[in-house]
Scaffold this active site. Structure first.
Site, PDB file in Angstrom:
ATOM      1  N   HIS A  12      -9.549 -23.696  11.993  1.00  0.00           N
ATOM      2  CA  HIS A  12     -10.853 -23.973  11.381  1.00  0.00           C
ATOM      3  C   HIS A  12     -11.859 -24.451  12.435  1.00  0.00           C
ATOM      4  O   HIS A  12     -11.487 -24.890  13.530  1.00  0.00           O
ATOM      5  CB  HIS A  12     -10.712 -25.039  10.294  1.00  0.00           C
ATOM      6  CG  HIS A  12     -10.220 -26.349  10.823  1.00  0.00           C
ATOM      7  ND1 HIS A  12     -11.040 -27.249  11.473  1.00  0.00           N
ATOM      8  CD2 HIS A  12      -8.982 -26.889  10.826  1.00  0.00           C
ATOM      9  CE1 HIS A  12     -10.327 -28.295  11.848  1.00  0.00           C
ATOM     10  NE2 HIS A  12      -9.069 -28.100  11.473  1.00  0.00           N
ATOM     11  N   ASN A  18     -12.761 -34.168  14.411  1.00  0.00           N
ATOM     12  CA  ASN A  18     -12.336 -33.514  15.653  1.00  0.00           C
ATOM     13  C   ASN A  18     -13.126 -34.075  16.822  1.00  0.00           C
ATOM     14  O   ASN A  18     -12.565 -34.409  17.870  1.00  0.00           O
ATOM     15  CB  ASN A  18     -12.579 -32.005  15.612  1.00  0.00           C
ATOM     16  CG  ASN A  18     -11.673 -31.239  14.700  1.00  0.00           C
ATOM     17  OD1 ASN A  18     -12.116 -30.304  14.055  1.00  0.00           O
ATOM     18  ND2 ASN A  18     -10.403 -31.588  14.617  1.00  0.00           N
ATOM     19  N   GLN A  24      -6.692 -35.781  11.470  1.00  0.00           N
ATOM     20  CA  GLN A  24      -7.141 -35.376  10.139  1.00  0.00           C
ATOM     21  C   GLN A  24      -5.980 -35.164   9.182  1.00  0.00           C
ATOM     22  O   GLN A  24      -6.034 -35.601   8.042  1.00  0.00           O
ATOM     23  CB  GLN A  24      -7.971 -34.086  10.229  1.00  0.00           C
ATOM     24  CG  GLN A  24      -9.256 -34.310  10.970  1.00  0.00           C
ATOM     25  CD  GLN A  24     -10.062 -33.044  11.099  1.00  0.00           C
ATOM     26  OE1 GLN A  24     -11.075 -32.926  10.463  1.00  0.00           O
ATOM     27  NE2 GLN A  24      -9.614 -32.117  11.917  1.00  0.00           N
ATOM     28  N   GLU A  88      -2.493 -28.725   6.949  1.00  0.00           N
ATOM     29  CA  GLU A  88      -2.174 -29.342   8.246  1.00  0.00           C
ATOM     30  C   GLU A  88      -1.000 -30.313   8.136  1.00  0.00           C
ATOM     31  O   GLU A  88      -0.705 -30.845   7.055  1.00  0.00           O
ATOM     32  CB  GLU A  88      -3.424 -30.068   8.783  1.00  0.00           C
ATOM     33  CG  GLU A  88      -3.248 -30.781  10.108  1.00  0.00           C
ATOM     34  CD  GLU A  88      -2.861 -29.882  11.275  1.00  0.00           C
ATOM     35  OE1 GLU A  88      -1.782 -29.265  11.229  1.00  0.00           O
ATOM     36  OE2 GLU A  88      -3.621 -29.830  12.252  1.00  0.00           O
ATOM     37  N   HIS A 145      -4.821 -24.710  10.541  1.00  0.00           N
ATOM     38  CA  HIS A 145      -5.061 -25.955  11.267  1.00  0.00           C
ATOM     39  C   HIS A 145      -4.297 -25.977  12.585  1.00  0.00           C
ATOM     40  O   HIS A 145      -3.249 -25.339  12.719  1.00  0.00           O
ATOM     41  CB  HIS A 145      -4.643 -27.138  10.398  1.00  0.00           C
ATOM     42  CG  HIS A 145      -5.293 -27.098   9.049  1.00  0.00           C
ATOM     43  ND1 HIS A 145      -6.520 -27.645   8.807  1.00  0.00           N
ATOM     44  CD2 HIS A 145      -4.896 -26.529   7.882  1.00  0.00           C
ATOM     45  CE1 HIS A 145      -6.859 -27.435   7.543  1.00  0.00           C
ATOM     46  NE2 HIS A 145      -5.881 -26.755   6.957  1.00  0.00           N
TER      47      HIS A 145
END
Length: 193
Positions: A12, A18, A24, A88, A145
């Site tokens: 992504h 990030n 995350q 993720e 992810h």
């Protein structure tokens, strides 16, 4: 002869987390404007390739869905499906923790508390097999992810894959997809009578 199709994984686009080097995991963090620009740029790159794309799918997390929709918009494709197996790697209470300035051993301690790497790879491989089986012979873009992509491709290729940048495109070796046996399946086989 029918084409076996092609699958590529795409991380992504960038999020504020990030940018801040925050974990995350499964936390639903949206894309930022840079991430949206990255998605448009990779879509233009994919559009310029000689290969046509048939399907775009993604993780159900917003940052992946939005990236997939932006890419699909440029390529004239609607998001076909989301797959929970593409979420993720989970980091539990450490999600939101900043890695900025941490020493490598400090990072490893935090990562060790998260979802096991082999479990993530198994999920990723299961998702790829399912996607391949649901879209036989099609050219499929899979938005997911960084850790999931890195761990899945490492398992698939039998060697460590480097960190995956935002909107990086990572080809999947379909010929290897059925030959990969999860690590714990090897152990079970070696202890079987």
């Amino acid at each position: 002869m029918n084409s076996p199709g092609r699958i590529v994984l795409i991380r992504h686009g960038q999020t504020d987390w990030n940018l801040e080097e925050r974990l995350q995991g499964a936390t639903d963090v949206p894309l930022n404007d840079v991430g949206r620009d990255q998605a448009r740029a990779v879509a233009r790159h994919l559009h310029a390739e000689a290969l046509s794309w048939d399907v775009v799918v993604s993780s159900p997390l917003d940052r992946a869905v939005e990236t997939a929709r932006i890419i699909g918009g440029v390529l004239g494709l609607e998001l076909a499906a989301t797959y929970a197996e593409l979420i993720e790697r989970g980091f539990g209470p450490h999600e939101g923790t900043s890695f900025a300035g941490l020493e490598p051993h400090e990072r490893e301690v935090i990562l060790a508390d998260g979802e096991a790497a082999d479990a993530v790879a198994r999920r990723g491989l299961a998702a790829l097999r399912r996607i391949r089986d649901e879209h036989p012979g099609r050219n499929v873009l899979v938005v997911a992810h960084g850790s999931l992509i890195r761990l899945t491709v490492s398992e698939l290729n039998g060697e460590a894959h480097p960190r995956v940048a935002n909107c990086e495109v990572v080809p999947v070796r379909l010929d290897a997809l059925d030959g990969v046996v999860p690590a714990d399946a090897d152990a079970a086989r070696s202890t079987a009578p």
